[in-house]
Design an enzyme around this catalytic site. Structure first.
Site, short mmCIF file in Angstrom:
data_model
loop_
_atom_site.label_atom_id
_atom_site.label_comp_id
_atom_site.label_asym_id
_atom_site.label_seq_id
_atom_site.Cartn_x
_atom_site.Cartn_y
_atom_site.Cartn_z
N ASP A 45 66.19 44.57 46.59
CA ASP A 45 67.10 45.29 47.55
C ASP A 45 68.47 45.19 46.94
O ASP A 45 68.99 44.07 46.59
CB ASP A 45 67.01 44.22 49.01
N GLU B 33 57.27 35.15 31.63
CA GLU B 33 56.59 34.14 31.62
C GLU B 33 55.14 34.21 32.17
O GLU B 33 54.18 33.44 31.82
CB GLU B 33 57.25 32.61 32.53
O1 ISL Z 1 75.30 50.65 50.17
C1 ISL Z 1 74.67 51.81 50.30
C2 ISL Z 1 75.14 53.14 49.68
O2 ISL Z 1 76.46 53.09 49.55
C3 ISL Z 1 73.43 51.86 50.94
O3 ISL Z 1 72.58 53.02 50.34
C4 ISL Z 1 72.66 50.61 50.42
O4 ISL Z 1 72.11 50.65 49.08
C5 ISL Z 1 71.46 50.72 51.17
O5 ISL Z 1 71.50 50.84 52.50
C6 ISL Z 1 70.52 49.37 50.97
O6 ISL Z 1 69.22 49.50 51.66
C7 ISL Z 1 68.60 48.25 51.69
O7 ISL Z 1 69.21 47.06 52.06
C8 ISL Z 1 69.63 46.99 53.46
C9 ISL Z 1 68.62 47.39 54.58
O8 ISL Z 1 69.47 47.44 55.57
C10 ISL Z 1 67.97 48.40 54.22
O9 ISL Z 1 66.59 48.68 54.80
C11 ISL Z 1 67.48 48.44 52.58
O10 ISL Z 1 66.54 49.25 52.01
C12 ISL Z 1 70.27 45.71 53.65
O11 ISL Z 1 69.42 44.74 53.16
#
Ligand code: ISL
Length: 545
Positions: free
Chosen positions: A206, A256
């Site tokens: 993520d 690993e």
């Molecule tokens: O920051 C962004 C763009 O500038 C977003 O696109 C970001 O990368 C995106 O929202 C990340 O999403 C992921 O992390 C979030 C979560 O809410 C989402 O569901 C997940 O896919 C926070 O953990």
């Protein structure tokens, strides 16, 4: 591992079709209205029959679910609402026995404010080791330490009772880890090993581009009077060089496992970074294995634009030896059937504000599926894509759960419309999602009876049967999956046509005029009926040549 059926090759991930499960909304075995691990287990035969190579399961950890589980309070357990660790073990074993690999979600940028380490940090004093696991700072002249904006609206800093502030790039309930602290680094090493040792095949990472921050904490520039969230080069919290050190460390841990029957474990990066050259830095051979390509997801249904994006993506990734990884939808975006049914300049606008032609969207979604699955590399299918589900744009305000709704002061509805529970069978809610005792955590539309997996299984022309056929052909054709593609010359401007060796051609007609297909070609699959050798508009055909 007892998974004689999984593919032995270590590079399975280079061409894998991975199905994203959003556990809360997939299948509810215990009938409480929330999906669960045993629900996924019960649907494994469906997924095997669909023909996917792997599942990516969105976070299933203990969590107050203030951001749908991307707010993790314990990285080594299962949310009791979803089941237990032994349910997860059983799922992993049963999936492997069916030849399906399991990827889970790692959320390393932030945890939940219910994580015990964050609770301890709140109780500790400024400057303490407990606070150093996160980004606690004093304010500046009575204000937050920087002007950084949070992803869901408002400031990225929250002040606590003793006057200090903590950083949360996402929801206020999601404090950012301090990756400059070695204890954080070691903790995540251990979390990776915990799950690898339980048998998972890899992780989706993520916000893989945000763990490292510029410790001098500079402000971001203003755009239209507001601090920007753009990922410009040098942004203090996105794409900082330090993220690569973390990914290289994780790659060494995954490697690993090379000696195990399952082979080395793998990572896919979630990083909304453009252009593709930037993303390519994340998939160099000593970093993560693959990265979602979001440029195609964001691209209009337009032949010229799509071709440019596809070329740019493949060139950048191939330059570092990585395969491309195609995505049309996920749990954060408006479902592509809905996006493609709109004026393409407004495709990504929020719920309910753009007129949408769902029949047009359906045709284009079918055509796009065959395009996606014919491109070189791997592909992701978001749960319900295979049923052609549209975005649910009229959820009542009182059920909206995405933190975006509150944090935007009720101006942006957020992402719930793509997270509505899956319709499996029957003619009314909950359509076999649960037992009918507890209401699904988000209400399902009254007109989804034709879109259930059961209804579509019985209809030869359904979305589901198109996906199944496509995945079957994809397995049978050596030309598909990882490899190269060549654009065909002399095709109309609204057509994408490419050849893959040996003997495969994909033709996508994005225009309105039908196009004549080459004579003597054998049709392997088409998203719409091919009549008199012509491919209608908004349709794709796969040919054996
Ligand atoms: O920051 C962004 C763009 O500038 C977003 O696109 C970001 O990368 C995106 O929202 C990340 O999403 C992921 O992390 C979030 C979560 O809410 C989402 O569901 C997940 O896919 C926070 O953990």
């Amino acid at each position: 591992m007892t998974d004689g059926a999984t593919r032995p090759a270590d590079d399975w991930w280079r061409s894998a079709v991975v199905y994203q499960v959003y556990p809360r909304s997939f299948a509810d075995a215990d009938g409480d209205g929330t999906g669960d691990v045993n629900g996924i287990r019960a649907r494994l035969p469906y997924l095997a029959d669909l023909g996917v190579d792997a599942l990516w399961i969105s976070p299933w950890y203990p969590s107050p679910l203030l951001d749908g589980g991307y707010d993790v309070s314990d990285y080594r357990d299962i949310n009791p609402e979803f089941g237990t660790l032994s349910d997860a073990d059983a799922l992993i074993a049963e999936a492997h026995a069916l030849g399906i690999r399991i990827l889970i979600d790692l959320v390393p940028n932030h945890c939940s404010w219910e994580h015990p380490w964050f609770k301890a940090a709140l109780k500790a004093t400024p400057g303490s080791p407990e606070r150093d696991l996160f980004w606690f700072r004093d304010g500046k002249d009575g204000h937050a330490p920087t002007n950084w904006p949070a992803a869901f609206g408002g400031s990225a800093w929250q002040q606590i009772d003793d006057g200090q502030w903590y950083l949360h790039l996402f929801d206020i309930s999601q404090p950012d880890w301090n990756w400059d602290n070695p204890l954080v680094v070691e903790e995540f090493d251990s979390i990776l090993r915990f799950w690898f040792d339980r048998g998972i095949d890899g992780f989706r990472i993520d916000v893989a581009d945000s763990m490292a921050k510029d410790p001098s904490l500079p402000d971001v520039p203003l755009k239209d009077g507001e601090p920007t969230r753009e990922k410009y080069v040098g942004n203090p919290f996105y794409d900082q060089p330090g993220v690569h050190t973390i990914h290289q460390r994780w790659r060494a841990i995954a490697d690993e496992y090379a000696g195990t029957p399952q082979g080395p474990r793998v990572f896919v990066a979630e990083a909304w970074l453009s252009p593709a050259e930037r993303l390519a830095q994340y998939v160099r051979s000593n970093e993560l294995h693959s990265a979602f390509n979001f440029d195609v997801l964001r691209c209009a249904w337009d032949a010229k634009e799509l071709r440019e994006v596809i070329d740019h993506t493949t060139e950048s990734l191939w330059a570092v030896g990585a395969p491309a990884t195609w995505v049309l939808s996920n749990h954060d975006t408006i479902r592509h059937r809905t996006r493609y049914g709109r004026d393409q300049r407004e495709a990504l606008e929020g719920a309910g504000v753009v007129p949408t032609d769902l029949e047009l969207g359906r045709r284009r979604a079918r055509a796009a599926a065959l395009l996606e699955l014919a491109l070189p590399g791997g592909a992701y299918i978001y749960q319900g894509d295979e049923l052609g589900l549209p975005e649910v744009e009229d959820l009542p305000e009182e059920v909206l759960d995405d933190p975006t709704w509150e944090r935007s002061g009720h101006t942006v509805r957020g992402r719930d419309g793509c997270r509505v529970p899956i319709p499996w069978s029957g003619s009314e809610p909950p359509y076999g999602f649960g037992t009918g005792e507890g209401q699904p955590w988000l209400p399902q539309p009254a007109d989804w009876a034709p879109l259930t997996a059961e209804a579509e299984a019985g209809d030869p022309n359904s979305h589901l049967n198109l996906y199944k056929a496509a995945l079957r052909v994809r397995r049978d054709q050596d030309a598909l999956g990882e490899g190269r593609m060549t654009w065909d010359a002399d095709v109309p401007a609204a057509v994408l046509s490419f050849t893959r060796d040996p003997g495969f051609r994909c033709i996508v007609n994005l225009g309105e005029q039908p196009v004549a297909l080459p004579e003597s070609a054998e049709i392997l699959l088409a998203s719409e009926p091919v009549i008199d050798g012509t491919l209608p508009g908004d349709a794709t055909v796969w040919l054996k040549i």
